[in-house]
Design a protein around this motif. Sequence first.
Motif, PDB file in Angstrom:
ATOM      1  N   GLN A 128      38.851  38.350  24.800  1.00  0.00           N
ATOM      2  CA  GLN A 128      39.725  38.337  25.982  1.00  0.00           C
ATOM      3  C   GLN A 128      41.061  37.690  25.623  1.00  0.00           C
ATOM      4  N   ASN A 136      43.677  37.083  27.185  1.00  0.00           N
ATOM      5  CA  ASN A 136      44.279  36.112  28.106  1.00  0.00           C
ATOM      6  C   ASN A 136      43.780  34.689  27.821  1.00  0.00           C
ATOM      7  N   THR A 137      42.545  34.574  27.322  1.00  0.00           N
ATOM      8  CA  THR A 137      42.057  33.224  26.994  1.00  0.00           C
ATOM      9  C   THR A 137      42.707  32.727  25.698  1.00  0.00           C
ATOM     10  N   LEU A 179      45.945  31.250  26.712  1.00  0.00           N
ATOM     11  CA  LEU A 179      45.810  29.898  27.270  1.00  0.00           C
ATOM     12  C   LEU A 179      45.547  28.876  26.167  1.00  0.00           C
TER      13      LEU A 179
HETATM   14  C1  LIG Z   1      40.844  36.996  31.580  1.00  0.00           C
HETATM   15  O1  LIG Z   1      40.807  38.363  31.964  1.00  0.00           O
HETATM   16  C2  LIG Z   1      39.534  38.796  32.401  1.00  0.00           C
HETATM   17  C3  LIG Z   1      39.567  40.307  32.595  1.00  0.00           C
HETATM   18  O2  LIG Z   1      40.714  40.711  33.250  1.00  0.00           O
HETATM   19  C4  LIG Z   1      39.166  38.035  33.667  1.00  0.00           C
HETATM   20  O3  LIG Z   1      37.904  38.460  34.139  1.00  0.00           O
HETATM   21  C5  LIG Z   1      39.140  36.550  33.357  1.00  0.00           C
HETATM   22  O4  LIG Z   1      38.896  35.810  34.537  1.00  0.00           O
HETATM   23  C6  LIG Z   1      40.457  36.095  32.742  1.00  0.00           C
HETATM   24  N1  LIG Z   1      40.313  34.722  32.267  1.00  0.00           N
HETATM   25  C7  LIG Z   1      41.209  33.768  32.519  1.00  0.00           C
HETATM   26  C8  LIG Z   1      40.920  32.421  31.954  1.00  0.00           C
HETATM   27  O5  LIG Z   1      42.211  33.983  33.183  1.00  0.00           O
END
Ligand SMILES: *[C@@H]1O[C@H](CO)[C@@H](O)[C@H](O)[C@H]1NC(C)=O
Length: 288
Positions: A244, A246-247, A250
């Motif tokens: 993922q 996006n992690t 972060l």
């Molecule tokens: C990262 O993206 C996924 C899929 O879109 C989502 O389910 C998840 O909550 C997100 N994680 C964060 C830490 O934002």
Amino acid sequence: NATFDQDRSSSHLAKLIILHDYPLHVVQQPAFTAFTESLQPRFRVADVETMEAEVYGVYQKEKNNLMQALNTMPGRISLTIGLWTTSQTLGYVSIAGQFIDTDWKVHRRMLNFMMVSSPHSENALGEAISSSLTDWNMKDKLFTVTLDNDCSSHDIYSANLRDHLSNKNNLMLKGQLFVVRCYANILNAVAHDVIASIHGVIYSIRESIKFIKASSAREQKFAEIALQLEIPSTKTLCLDVTTQWNTTYLMLLAALDYRQAFTTLETCDDNYNESPSGRSPDASHPRL
Ligand SMILES: *[C@@H]1O[C@H](CO)[C@@H](O)[C@H](O)[C@H]1NC(C)=O
């Protein structure tokens, strides 16, 4: 002191089956009947056919509500199309609709999920969308169509769809923005490219965080270094989930604040030599 109501309970049971994908024959499984019996002996557990009718009734009711919302919405509706082929090579098209209601609330609803003989043929998609538009009485309310599949097929579909629908629809902006690429897919592709190009840095940061989080003594030492360096960050170092992006973002965001602390830790802990800034400059491993 709620009174027992057979109809209300049956309707709750139907919603339970829908929401959690339970098989209809759950109502005849002995453990289930024993459970309802223990709660309320007067509850008559339905047979599978009755349950199916009950589930369909919930669907019809929701469909009518949605139809009403679509009829009264002040604007237009945008569709998102998904294609799916099962392992048995059966093809499906899903059509979801996004619209804004009179209270400016955004809605996203699944409108159709239908089997098509070959979802990757040009006509199948246009016809699926067309029949959905008729079904939901939104022929004159279409705003855009977003295709969330890969881009190579995208181009075929977009041209084909526009032709297919422009005769019947009053398209906005002469159909210029009618078929668009999925923004989330593009963002995803960009993020994957960037991550691939700095994988060396990401690797050292991930290893660094693992090293620090391996014991509370190290965590404490790292916190002391950050304090000495007067790093004002309130972020906490966190590991990413490699699938993922996006992690990963972060993780990098937090690590960036502490970049000096990693370098300092390297000078005072012989076991640690993964500091991202300590790496020799290397084209394939750019520094942050
Ligand atoms: C990262 O993206 C996924 C899929 O879109 C989502 O389910 C998840 O909550 C997100 N994680 C964060 C830490 O934002």
